[in-house]
Each structure stands twice: as structure tokens, then as C-alpha cells.
Design an enzyme around this catalytic site. Sequence first.
Site, PDB file in Angstrom:
ATOM      1  CB  CYS A  53      43.131  38.402  42.074  1.00  0.00           C
ATOM      2  SG  CYS A  53      42.444  39.913  42.783  1.00  0.00           S
ATOM      3  NE  ARG A  88      48.606  49.540  40.892  1.00  0.00           N
ATOM      4  CZ  ARG A  88      47.633  48.712  40.494  1.00  0.00           C
ATOM      5  NH1 ARG A  88      46.463  48.744  41.084  1.00  0.00           N
ATOM      6  NH2 ARG A  88      47.842  47.864  39.534  1.00  0.00           N
ATOM      7  NE  ARG A 108      43.520  43.166  35.657  1.00  0.00           N
ATOM      8  CZ  ARG A 108      44.326  42.194  35.230  1.00  0.00           C
ATOM      9  NH1 ARG A 108      44.077  41.602  34.058  1.00  0.00           N
ATOM     10  NH2 ARG A 108      45.363  41.821  35.945  1.00  0.00           N
ATOM     11  CG  ASN A 138      48.983  44.783  41.826  1.00  0.00           C
ATOM     12  OD1 ASN A 138      49.720  43.934  42.318  1.00  0.00           O
ATOM     13  ND2 ASN A 138      48.589  44.737  40.572  1.00  0.00           N
ATOM     14  CG  ASP A 139      44.733  49.357  44.191  1.00  0.00           C
ATOM     15  OD1 ASP A 139      45.456  50.357  44.079  1.00  0.00           O
ATOM     16  OD2 ASP A 139      43.849  49.068  43.369  1.00  0.00           O
ATOM     17  NE  ARG A 181      38.626  44.732  38.963  1.00  0.00           N
ATOM     18  CZ  ARG A 181      39.928  44.997  38.810  1.00  0.00           C
ATOM     19  NH1 ARG A 181      40.746  44.816  39.823  1.00  0.00           N
ATOM     20  NH2 ARG A 181      40.394  45.414  37.651  1.00  0.00           N
ATOM     21  CD  GLU A 204      41.021  46.413  45.106  1.00  0.00           C
ATOM     22  OE1 GLU A 204      41.655  46.649  44.062  1.00  0.00           O
ATOM     23  OE2 GLU A 204      39.807  46.643  45.233  1.00  0.00           O
TER      24      GLU A 204
END
Length: 564
Positions: free
Chosen positions: A489, A452, A292, A441-442, A329, A418
Amino acid sequence: MSDTATHSTLTGTGIGQGVVVGVVARMSDPLPEPQDTPSSRTVDEETERARASLSVVARDLEARGKTAGGTAADVLEAQAMMAEDPMLSEIIDESLARGTTAERAVFEAFASFRDQLAAMGGYLGERAADLDDVSQRVIANLSGVAAPGVPNPDHPFVLVARDLAPADTAMLDLDKVLGLVTSDGGPTSHTAILAREKSIVAVVGVTDAATLADGTTVVVDAAAGTVTAAPSDDQVADAERRIAEREAAAVAPVTPGALADGTAVPLLANLGSSAGAQAAADAGAEGVGLFRTEFLFLDAGGSAPTVEQQREHYTRLLQAFPGKKVVVRVLDAGADKPLPFLNDAHEENPALGLRGLRALRASEDILREQLTALADADKATEADLWVMAPMVSTVEETRYFVEIAREYGIKTAGVMVEVPSLALLAPQVLAASDFASIGTNDLTQYTLAADRMLGSVAALQDPWHPAVLRLVGEVGAAGAATGKPVGICGEAAADPLLAVVLVGLGATTLSMSTPALVDVRASLLKYTIDEARQLAEIALAADGAAESRAAVAAAALTLKEAQS
């Protein structure tokens, strides 16, 4: 075991696969709300008191961050900045001008700011709870009392709290704190993230955690997401057996990720800075599946880091993984993580706004500078650099990013999946890119329309949901058909049993926080690729997340019994 406690089992969201047995020690209650009464001091005196206490707390948080390191350092530095935020100071001054006390002025200012952030949702909404902690620390300093915090008994204990502030989690004495149980929070809360980073056994979101009394013996089972009060002798014995098994696995020789039949499943690390690269490599990470870059930009202040600063940072990361894959990313920021040099315009719903690649496309010079720095770092090192774009929602956006990455000599360019639209167009997307990496997650957030960061819908933020898994399967199938890699990921990859399901759905690599590598590696070795696909089909056939998890767990147990 406690003689007075009544046997009961509470449920929540487990973090990791650990299990512990210990006695409860409860977090102290918050300080009471300061009374709204006129001050006996002058406005100047109260202003000086407020300024001094805000500064003391900010310096303390900074010191805690330096001591803790890792993700905690970033979180605590952000809290220190909150304590001295100019907007908060203005609100405090307005209250002090009315003749109130510094304690009351601080309380009102932080409460007002907290409500504003909570209403924004997303990343900023998550910061609201952090403000409560800073407020409590400042008021405690003003009042000359200790800030509410972690108890310090003279024996190991299981800490039970409503939630833990980052400052508390970062400074936990791991020789004493056996596990964490919180009534608030979800799998992406700070408590959960830091518990993973520190390998603390935790169950969060336990609604009835307040019923656990001091001194009660509990079994905290993160794998099952349960907290058993006053357990039986058999339950304690079972927990101790599992503890011994995990300890043995932790010291076993590190091997590449693979299934029982030898099918390779490389296990990669999720990192937020180059500082954690060596620890990940030492833990057996076969590369980096998600680096990140936003922390580098968030730390830069009011302007983007220079190409030279970025090049130095990326070079340090790549040097830790010679010959191995490192997936970076590009900047994932926007209205939900506002950067004044990127996009600071107010948006009513930032989760659906100008974020990720959309924001970079609107400020293309920042994207080009980042790609320049990455390409330079790639030339200076021996790692296998892959670069991906976040929050991509169309095939056209995919082509745009891959083409611009190619301009700078990036050999392997891909996209994060995502958004459901991208999963549904996976064949076209993978035809236009070199790889896809699924951010669960997204993807879960957008699939189930559940923020979230919002506690009221935390139950929906579960990657075990068949709708989410079906989208993962679409991408996996497209990857197999096109011969393109498909990685995971998001936090789902750190769940050892769900990791098997994800491989069964077509994932070719899994990336996770470093402490999760041991459990996931051990879990994969229990199943063949055919068994992983069987478990995936069972998960897809379920009605919901809880049913999916339970059905797969039962089927996995049957498979193990058949093997023995």
C-alpha cells in the site's frame, strides 16, 4: 523546438509513467526579504495591517481548498491554520513591539517557526516549506503586490520551479499546464502527491532545473525520470507515440488486475477520505487497500471525533464498495502528527517514538472507540471490511491488536509491515494475524535510516533498493507459506514496473492512488508470473536502487523484444 537551447538531459524522480512535450515557462522568483528598518507607523497600525493580511491569506487558502477538493483541500486547510496560528501571532507581536514593519515582523516570525519545524523532521519537518509559501503570500498582500505564483502565458506549457506550494499545485489550470519540473522535492513531497492525484506528468528533484530557460522545448519523461531540453525530432516523435499509447490505454475497457497468464492481482485504491471513494470505483479500483483515518481525527480539532461521527464516515466509505474488500488503517498518529488528545509530548526523534499502534495502546480508549465505529459500519453495509494497525514492530504487538479487534467482531485483522523487525519475523507475524500490508514508504525509511521528509537524504528514499525488496520478499514468502494475503500500500505499488517486481516477490494485491491504476493495470498484463519472479531476482541481485531499476528495465525490454 528552441533554436537557441542546447540539447541536454537532466534527471530527477518521475511521478507516474506519463510523458509530455512542451515549452518551458518558469515560476516567478520569490519576493525579496523585507528590509529590517524602523516603521513610520505606530505599533497599533502595523499590528492591524499584519492581522488583516494574515486573515486575507487564510480565507484565500480556505477558498482555494474548497475549490480544489481532495487531498489538496486538507493541505490548504492546514496552511490556512498556519496563517492564524496563535504562536506565530505572538512572535509577530514581539517584533512589532520593537517598532519594525509588519512585512519584516511576518518574515521573521515565519522564518523562526520554519526553522523549528525543519529541525523536528518527519511530518512536521515537511510542513516547513509550506510556511514559506504562507509567508510570501502575507508579505505580498502587505506590500500590495501579486504573490509569486504560476505564470499565465497564452499557450500550454511545462512549468519549471524550485518547488510548488500546495496552494499553487491545487489551482493549476490543467488545460495549460502540460507537466511539472522542480529542482526540490522527492517522491513523497506535496508536489509529488498532488501531481499523482491530478494525473500531472512531473519530474521532481531535478538538480539543474534552473538551467531550463523560458521558451525551451522539453520532453518530460516521468517513466524515465528525465527532462530532455531541445530534443531531436526522433525524440519528439517517440514521446508523441507513447502519449498516444497511454491515451488509448486510458479509454480501454476496465478489467480486473491480472498478469499476462491470468494470475489475478487485485488493484486497490489508497484513500484519505470517503469523498474519493466513488472516483476510485469508477476508475476500476477493486476495493480499497489503504483507508487513512487520521484526516478524520486531524480535522476534529482538540478532541477525538465521536463514535457517531466516525461511524457515519466509515459507513459512507464502505457503501461505495459493496461486496469488495476495504482495508482500513486505524489511527496512524503520534509525536510526528501530534494530536493533543493522543500524545503531544515532545520527542527528540518522533519517527522512533510513540506513534501508530504504540500511541493507540497508550490511549486504548481511542482505539476501542474506533473499532466500535468500524464494527458498526461493517454491520450496516455489504463491504468486506479488513482492519489493520500501523507501526507494528513485534509479534506481541501483532497479537495484541488482533485480539482487541476480535473483541469487537472485526473478522479480518492484520498489521502493516513498515519496520524491518516485522518483516524479519514475517512467519510468526502472519501466523498471528489474518494478513499483512507492506507500507513501502516507511519500510524504506527505516531500512536505509533515511528520513522520508528530509531532502538531503531523498536519494536514499527509494523502494527499488535491494535491501527493501529483500524484506518485501521475506513477507511475500511467509504469506505464501501460511496462505495469508500480502498487500502493498506504499507509493512503490504505483510504479508500473516496480509493481511487477513486487508481485514477483509475493505480493497478492497492490494499492495505489487512483490515477496510477491505468498504468499499473497495463504494465501487469505484459508479464507472466514466472517473468515477474525473474525480474524480482534481478532486482534483488543488484547493488543499489539505481542499479536495480536499470537492470530490471533492461531485462523487461529484452522480454518485450522476445515476445515481439
